[in-house]
Design an enzyme around this catalytic site. Structure first.
Site, mmCIF file in Angstrom:
data_model
loop_
_atom_site.group_PDB
_atom_site.id
_atom_site.type_symbol
_atom_site.label_atom_id
_atom_site.label_comp_id
_atom_site.label_asym_id
_atom_site.label_seq_id
_atom_site.Cartn_x
_atom_site.Cartn_y
_atom_site.Cartn_z
ATOM 1 N N ASN A 8 0.871 -1.180 0.000
ATOM 2 C CA ASN A 8 0.000 0.000 0.000
ATOM 3 C C ASN A 8 0.906 1.228 0.000
ATOM 4 O OD1 ASN A 8 -1.832 2.022 0.458
ATOM 5 N ND2 ASN A 8 -2.251 1.456 2.589
ATOM 6 N N TRP A 9 0.961 1.911 -1.137
ATOM 7 C CA TRP A 9 1.880 3.057 -1.247
ATOM 8 C C TRP A 9 1.276 4.353 -0.714
ATOM 9 C CZ3 TRP A 9 4.105 1.842 -6.846
ATOM 10 C CH2 TRP A 9 4.962 0.739 -6.737
ATOM 11 N N LYS A 10 0.034 4.302 -0.289
ATOM 12 C CA LYS A 10 -0.641 5.478 0.287
ATOM 13 C C LYS A 10 -0.434 6.712 -0.614
ATOM 14 C CE LYS A 10 0.167 3.432 4.774
ATOM 15 N NZ LYS A 10 0.062 3.590 6.190
ATOM 16 N N HIS A 98 -9.504 0.849 5.045
ATOM 17 C CA HIS A 98 -8.188 1.094 5.652
ATOM 18 C C HIS A 98 -8.356 2.056 6.838
ATOM 19 C CE1 HIS A 98 -4.068 2.426 6.244
ATOM 20 N NE2 HIS A 98 -3.716 1.285 5.667
ATOM 21 N N GLU A 100 -6.780 4.526 7.808
ATOM 22 C CA GLU A 100 -6.657 5.965 7.524
ATOM 23 C C GLU A 100 -7.956 6.513 6.927
ATOM 24 O OE1 GLU A 100 -3.008 5.457 5.401
ATOM 25 O OE2 GLU A 100 -2.093 4.893 7.310
ATOM 26 N N GLU A 173 -5.294 -5.109 10.688
ATOM 27 C CA GLU A 173 -4.259 -4.103 10.917
ATOM 28 C C GLU A 173 -4.565 -3.337 12.203
ATOM 29 O OE1 GLU A 173 -2.281 -2.876 7.005
ATOM 30 O OE2 GLU A 173 -4.128 -1.750 7.131
ATOM 31 N N GLY A 179 2.340 2.314 10.679
ATOM 32 C CA GLY A 179 3.234 3.453 10.475
ATOM 33 C C GLY A 179 3.893 3.947 11.754
ATOM 34 N N SER A 213 3.540 -2.033 10.414
ATOM 35 C CA SER A 213 4.994 -1.972 10.608
ATOM 36 C C SER A 213 5.722 -3.266 10.233
ATOM 37 C CB SER A 213 5.316 -1.556 12.046
ATOM 38 O OG SER A 213 4.814 -0.247 12.274
ATOM 39 N N GLY A 234 2.940 -1.104 4.289
ATOM 40 C CA GLY A 234 2.934 0.306 3.904
ATOM 41 C C GLY A 234 4.352 0.783 3.648
ATOM 42 N N GLY A 235 4.947 1.432 4.657
ATOM 43 C CA GLY A 235 6.259 2.080 4.509
ATOM 44 C C GLY A 235 7.329 1.214 3.855
HETATM 45 C C1 PEP Z 1 -0.669 0.029 5.870
HETATM 46 O O1 PEP Z 1 -0.607 1.058 5.221
HETATM 47 O O2 PEP Z 1 -1.647 -0.684 5.712
HETATM 48 C C2 PEP Z 1 0.420 -0.301 6.795
HETATM 49 C C3 PEP Z 1 0.352 -1.430 7.441
HETATM 50 O O3 PEP Z 1 1.458 0.602 6.934
HETATM 51 P P1 PEP Z 1 2.891 0.344 7.628
HETATM 52 O O4 PEP Z 1 3.421 -0.963 7.076
HETATM 53 O O5 PEP Z 1 3.734 1.512 7.227
HETATM 54 O O6 PEP Z 1 2.669 0.245 9.099
#
Ligand code: PEP
Length: 249
Positions: A8-10, A98, A100, A173, A179, A213, A234-235
């Protein structure tokens, strides 16, 4: 069963940057530098969907999706993007629910349920994200929150598990681990994934991914846990090198 590794590149990357990463991923997949028992998913920002879909075209076990959509075909919905537009850009999956979007964009369980059904009814695959906040966890509400998020989204769906199995995934999640660098511990992941499978009931064959994470250093141990069918990253999915390290974990 193949493990699913989703990126997920957000709201990150210009089109050319997204295309560069997708080209590296595509090359690695074509050169068989990723294990055959991995399904790879990439959710770039809307504007990067066409170049990313093109770079990954023809790659085996590789799916491209949008991070959001609006559940109407067309019309007066300023700023929104429809499923036909996403399909036209080369993607056939969507992320729904999600954290966010739940917590920053204030999407309700009911709207998330509507989007889930709408996308499935229109031939899209859905990764449905669920998870509790730290406050909810510390308040002993883990079970209640996951049960509500799962039942609101799944109850309106016609029960056809064979079709759903190919088009619906759940991503657990914990909001406090997204994040933040705080990955949920083994015990917490095992407990939550066991609970999600139980709450899924007749839908328990649906894959359940863990997100929060995930990094190259913890991916293998997370993937080895019972009821963890894949990872939503994500990151650490933003750079091809670290995402490929997670795929290969
Ligand atoms: C996500 O965006 O769904 C996520 C899990 O982000 P991160 O891996 O950065 O915690």
């Amino acid at each position: 069963m193949a493990k699913i590794i989703a990126a997920n590149w957000k709201m990150n990357k210009l089109r050319s940057e997204a295309e560069d990463v997708a080209k590296v991923l595509g090359q690695a997949i074509r050169d068989k530098k990723v294990p055959a028992d991995r399904t790879i998913m990439v959710f770039p920002p809307y504007l990067s969907l066409p170049p990313v879909a093109k770079a990954l075209e023809g790659c085996e076990r590789t799916l491209v999706g949008a991070q959001n959509f609006y559940p109407e075909e067309s019309g007066a919905f300023t700023g929104e993007i429809s499923l036909p537009m996403i399909q036209d850009a080369g993607a056939h999956w969507v992320l729904v629910g999600h954290s966010e979007r739940r917590h920053i964009l204030m999407e309700s369980d009911e709207f998330i349920a509507k989007k889930t059904k709408y996308a499935l009814d229109h031939g899209f695959g859905v990764v449905l994200c669920i998870g509790e906040t730290l406050e909810e966890r510390e308040g002993g509400k883990l079970n209640e929150v996951l049960a509500r998020q799962i039942s609101t989204a799944l109850e309106p769906l016609p029960f056809d598990v064979q079709t759903l199995e190919k088009s619906l995934m759940i991503a657990y999640e914990p909001v406090w681990a997204i994040g933040t660098g705080k990955v949920a511990g083994e015990k917490e992941v095992l407990e939550a994934h066991g609970l999600v499978k139980e709450l899924l009931g007749k839908h328990s064959v649906l894959p359940v991914l863990y997100g929060g994470s995930v990094k190259p250093g913890n991916a293998a141990s997370l993937l080895a846990l019972d009821n963890v069918d894949g990872l939503l990253v994500g990151g650490a999915s933003l750079a091809a090198e670290s995402f490929l390290a997670i795929i290969n974990a």
